[in-house]
Design an enzyme around this catalytic site. Structure first.
Site, PDB file in Angstrom:
ATOM      1  N   CYS A  66       0.787  -1.233   0.000  1.00 22.83           N
ATOM      2  CA  CYS A  66       0.000   0.000   0.000  1.00 22.83           C
ATOM      3  C   CYS A  66       0.823   1.290   0.000  1.00 22.83           C
ATOM      4  O   CYS A  66       0.468   2.234  -0.733  1.00 22.83           O
ATOM      5  CB  CYS A  66      -1.002   0.001   1.141  1.00 22.83           C
ATOM      6  SG  CYS A  66      -0.547  -0.907   2.605  1.00 22.83           S
ATOM      7  N   ARG A  77       7.360 -11.254   4.962  1.00 25.59           N
ATOM      8  CA  ARG A  77       7.096 -11.095   6.388  1.00 25.59           C
ATOM      9  C   ARG A  77       7.837 -12.189   7.144  1.00 25.59           C
ATOM     10  O   ARG A  77       7.794 -13.356   6.745  1.00 25.59           O
ATOM     11  CB  ARG A  77       5.592 -11.152   6.676  1.00 25.59           C
ATOM     12  CG  ARG A  77       4.839 -10.030   5.969  1.00 25.59           C
ATOM     13  CD  ARG A  77       3.346 -10.083   6.184  1.00 25.59           C
ATOM     14  NE  ARG A  77       2.675  -9.095   5.348  1.00 25.59           N
ATOM     15  CZ  ARG A  77       1.362  -8.975   5.234  1.00 25.59           C
ATOM     16  NH1 ARG A  77       0.566  -9.790   5.919  1.00 25.59           N
ATOM     17  NH2 ARG A  77       0.833  -8.063   4.443  1.00 25.59           N
ATOM     18  N   GLN A 136       0.626 -10.994  -2.968  1.00 23.52           N
ATOM     19  CA  GLN A 136      -0.744 -10.578  -2.674  1.00 23.52           C
ATOM     20  C   GLN A 136      -1.449 -10.126  -3.946  1.00 23.52           C
ATOM     21  O   GLN A 136      -0.855  -9.433  -4.775  1.00 23.52           O
ATOM     22  CB  GLN A 136      -0.745  -9.417  -1.677  1.00 23.52           C
ATOM     23  CG  GLN A 136      -0.366  -9.803  -0.267  1.00 23.52           C
ATOM     24  CD  GLN A 136      -0.504  -8.631   0.682  1.00 23.52           C
ATOM     25  OE1 GLN A 136       0.040  -7.555   0.438  1.00 23.52           O
ATOM     26  NE2 GLN A 136      -1.221  -8.822   1.768  1.00 23.52           N
ATOM     27  N   ASP A 160      -3.274  -7.662  -4.617  1.00 23.21           N
ATOM     28  CA  ASP A 160      -3.572  -6.415  -3.929  1.00 23.21           C
ATOM     29  C   ASP A 160      -4.246  -5.418  -4.859  1.00 23.21           C
ATOM     30  O   ASP A 160      -3.950  -5.362  -6.057  1.00 23.21           O
ATOM     31  CB  ASP A 160      -2.261  -5.797  -3.431  1.00 23.21           C
ATOM     32  CG  ASP A 160      -2.359  -5.336  -1.992  1.00 23.21           C
ATOM     33  OD1 ASP A 160      -3.487  -5.226  -1.494  1.00 23.21           O
ATOM     34  OD2 ASP A 160      -1.316  -5.096  -1.383  1.00 23.21           O
ATOM     35  N   HIS A 185      -5.990  -1.151  -4.532  1.00 23.79           N
ATOM     36  CA  HIS A 185      -6.412  -0.018  -3.721  1.00 23.79           C
ATOM     37  C   HIS A 185      -7.330   0.872  -4.549  1.00 23.79           C
ATOM     38  O   HIS A 185      -7.089   1.100  -5.738  1.00 23.79           O
ATOM     39  CB  HIS A 185      -5.203   0.780  -3.223  1.00 23.79           C
ATOM     40  CG  HIS A 185      -4.364   0.000  -2.263  1.00 23.79           C
ATOM     41  ND1 HIS A 185      -3.286  -0.763  -2.669  1.00 23.79           N
ATOM     42  CD2 HIS A 185      -4.464  -0.184  -0.913  1.00 23.79           C
ATOM     43  CE1 HIS A 185      -2.753  -1.367  -1.621  1.00 23.79           C
ATOM     44  NE2 HIS A 185      -3.446  -1.030  -0.550  1.00 23.79           N
ATOM     45  N   LYS A 224     -14.361  -3.188   7.881  1.00 20.13           N
ATOM     46  CA  LYS A 224     -14.050  -4.076   6.769  1.00 20.13           C
ATOM     47  C   LYS A 224     -15.098  -5.163   6.611  1.00 20.13           C
ATOM     48  O   LYS A 224     -15.893  -5.434   7.521  1.00 20.13           O
ATOM     49  CB  LYS A 224     -12.686  -4.726   6.956  1.00 20.13           C
ATOM     50  CG  LYS A 224     -12.616  -5.678   8.150  1.00 20.13           C
ATOM     51  CD  LYS A 224     -11.284  -6.421   8.214  1.00 20.13           C
ATOM     52  CE  LYS A 224     -11.232  -7.355   9.425  1.00 20.13           C
ATOM     53  NZ  LYS A 224     -10.004  -8.190   9.421  1.00 20.13           N
ATOM     54  N   HIS A 284      -8.473  -0.777   0.866  1.00 19.52           N
ATOM     55  CA  HIS A 284      -7.605  -1.924   0.551  1.00 19.52           C
ATOM     56  C   HIS A 284      -8.515  -3.062   0.110  1.00 19.52           C
ATOM     57  O   HIS A 284      -9.575  -3.277   0.701  1.00 19.52           O
ATOM     58  CB  HIS A 284      -6.832  -2.405   1.786  1.00 19.52           C
ATOM     59  CG  HIS A 284      -5.981  -1.366   2.426  1.00 19.52           C
ATOM     60  ND1 HIS A 284      -4.648  -1.207   2.120  1.00 19.52           N
ATOM     61  CD2 HIS A 284      -6.256  -0.435   3.369  1.00 19.52           C
ATOM     62  CE1 HIS A 284      -4.142  -0.233   2.862  1.00 19.52           C
ATOM     63  NE2 HIS A 284      -5.099   0.252   3.627  1.00 19.52           N
TER      64      HIS A 284
END
Length: 587
Positions: free
Chosen positions: A287, A316, A334, A336, A338, A418, A464
């Site tokens: 992000c 991670r 991911q 991902d 946005h 969320k 997100h």
């Protein structure tokens, strides 16, 4: 004369499992005087108890523990709740180091509750069954190491796992389900089908995608990108590392550093200033990079919404106790995205996003979906009216889709509400996949803005969004859902051509060439084996279609079709089979 019947209450499975954990602890105390007990909760799969015992318990010793548990169940002992002063609890647990430390965790003034069955007493809030005899059947399943309080600096304990059920029939059914789960285990199937591996030489939690696994990944990515473009998204690509200043601004260094890989110190020399050192971190999230793309220019309300997606690989530092095959790794990609939009646009954007997520999940064969709406926690950032508007948009989208959902009051992240979507796989197990998450923190920290219709600066709403979660974890779930027998459109090898002898190799290659020209994933089995062996090999490797070609097929320009699911399907012209498989792949 009518006979009055007392109502029968079915005890929640969680309560039964927790009670079984206490019975197991009581059995251990009888069998191993001096055993040190920690905690014994129920879990989604059964129950466990953490113990400290000089004697190492092995699976061969489970039978004696189970026998003692069944003896306690036959004794039909009552579970009695006791509330005692703290000093009395200390006396009861004298010599039990871990219980005393857990007792110290209970705040002063709070009730200390114990549960007793027979001569065994445990520190516990409950609830429990009324009597041990209400536990229908039990079985111990495994034993593993577990650090006290989950901290690797603490004592290693033994964690003894078990399952319990109301009846023996239900227990047998659960054992059969577990056996099927073991058969489908993505680590086992992934090794057998040569889909992926994890190498100690490279590092734990870092997956290697083998050619067959990579074929599936490409199919997933191609579908994912195509559907995102159709849904009005644009693609972005971002680096794997960023300066420390980026992660300080985002807050990751302050709140997330323990889960990040250590910094790399780099000496910068731009040629126009003295050399200096900088710290870089491999990214744990995408992000902040997407935000920096946003900040590279000024935006008007007319430019919004912006929908940016990336298959971005992040890292991670997951500890040893939580890593698990592909389901919990240290390096993962991911899916991902946005969304940056105005307040007026969020309801429509959330509806679009939720509908998009459900469509993608259905394409992969997941039709049973449950949603969870997590709302504002006690500690949060962002204006209350923004929280209210965002939560209302999420709930409206759920209702518009007619989706079953539960409200998790106060369960949202500190930075926004969320929606989480959970699917159930072929064995009925729940998996959390898609997330649609508002963020009121990052736009503030990065000072994001756009020019509104009034000519003034406004802060955009940021959402997100991940549909599959990560490709690695999703792939692991897919392997287990399909037990490696992937649907045609995902199968790494969709067709295998089986020539009867070397005389048909040329024709077999021509068949494969025509299929490849139609983008079908195909190979030719050139081994000098008999047809039966080739078919068995293809079945074990879970190939959806086998095409048998002998002299007659070569002469007539046809193929004998065999399905993984239904066996022989007869002979058809090659052109017809090519057309058919292309149609099935798109279905």
């Amino acid at each position: 004369m009518l006979k009055h019947l007392e109502p029968t209450f079915v005890q929640p499975l969680e309560t039964l499992r927790h009670s079984a954990a206490h019975v197991m602890a009581a059995a251990l105390c009888r069998l191993y005087p001096g055993v040190q007990l920690d905690i014994g909760p129920s879990t989604d799969e059964g129950f466990y108890y953490d113990i400290d015992l000089e004697h190492r318990i092995a699976p061969e010793g489970f039978a004696s523990i189970e026998a003692e548990m069944r003896r306690l169940i036959r004794e039909d002992l009552p579970f009695e709740r006791l509330e005692v002063p703290r000093e009395e609890a200390k006396r009861i647990f004298a010599g039990q180091r871990y219980k005393l430390e857990r007792l110290a965790d209970i705040p002063e003034g709070e009730i200390v509750s114990l549960y007793r069955c027979g001569d065994f007493t445990d520190l516990c809030r409950g609830p429990h069954l009324a009597r041990t005899g209400e536990i229908g059947a039990v079985k111990l399943t495994s034993v593993a190491g577990s650090y006290y309080r989950g901290d690797e600096k603490n004592q290693m304990l033994q964690r003894l796992y078990g399952i319990a059920a109301a009846t023996q029939a239900e227990l047998d059914e659960e054992l059969a389900r577990r056996e099927e789960a073991r058969r489908r285990d993505h680590r086992k199937v992934g090794r057998e089908l040569e889909l992926y591996s994890i190498s100690d030489m490279i590092g734990p939690g870092l997956a290697l995608w083998h050619p067959k696994g990579a074929r599936i990944r490409v199919a997933i990515e191609d579908y994912w990108r195509r559907e995102h473009f159709r849904a009005g998204y644009e693609m972005v690509f971002t680096p794997h590392v960023g300066r420390a200043a980026l992660w300080e601004t985002s807050g990751h260094l302050g709140f997330y550093r323990e889960s990040m890989y250590p910094a790399m110190t780099v000496t910068e020399d731009e040629g126009h200033a003295a050399a200096h050192s900088e710290q870089y971190f491999v990214k744990p999230m995408n992000c902040p990079f997407h935000i920096e793309i946003y900040k590279s220019r000024r935006w008007s309300y007319r430019d919004l919404p912006l929908r940016w997606a990336e298959l971005g690989t992040v890292y991670r530092f997951e500890k040893e106790g939580v890593r698990h095959g592909l389901l919990r790794v240290r390096g993962f990609t991911q899916d991902d995205a946005h969304i940056f939009c105005t307040p007026e646009q969020i309801e429509d954007e959330i509806r679009r996003t939720l509908s998009f997520a459900l469509g993608v999940l259905r394409r992969f064969g997941f039709t049973e979906v449950t949603a969870y709406l997590a709302t504002r926690p006690e500690k949060s950032v962002g204006l209350p009216e923004r929280w209210e508007q965002a939560t209302a948009a999420l709930e409206s989208a759920l209702q518009a889709e007619g989706l079953n959902y539960e409200r998790d009051e106060g369960g949202g992240a500190f930075y926004g509400p969320k929606i989480d979507l959970k699917i159930r796989d072929a064995l009925g197990r729940p998996w959390q996949l898609s997330t649609i998450q508002f963020d009121f923190n990052e736009p503030e920290r990065f000072e994001m803005n756009y020019i509104g219709e009034d000519g003034r600066e406004h802060q955009p709403y940021m959402v997100h969004r991940a549909l599959l979660g990560s490709l690695e974890r999703f792939f692991g779930i897919l392997i287990e859902h399909y037990a490696g027998a992937f649907p045609l459109w995902l199968a790494p090898e969709q067709v295998r051509v089986l020539p009867l002898s070397d005389k048909q190799l040329d024709y077999a290659q021509r068949v494969a060439d025509e299929l490849r020209a139609a983008d079908v994933r195909v190979t030719v089995d050139e081994a000098a084996d008999k047809l039966g062996a080739k078919i068995r090999r293809a079945q074990l490797e879970k190939i959806p279609y086998m095409l048998v070609v002998g002299g007659r097929e070569a002469e007539a320009g046809v193929v004998a079709v065999r399905s993984r699911e239904t066996g022989d399907q007869g002979t058809v012209p090659l052109a017809d089979f090519v057309k058919r498989i292309c149609t099935e792949t798109q279905a």
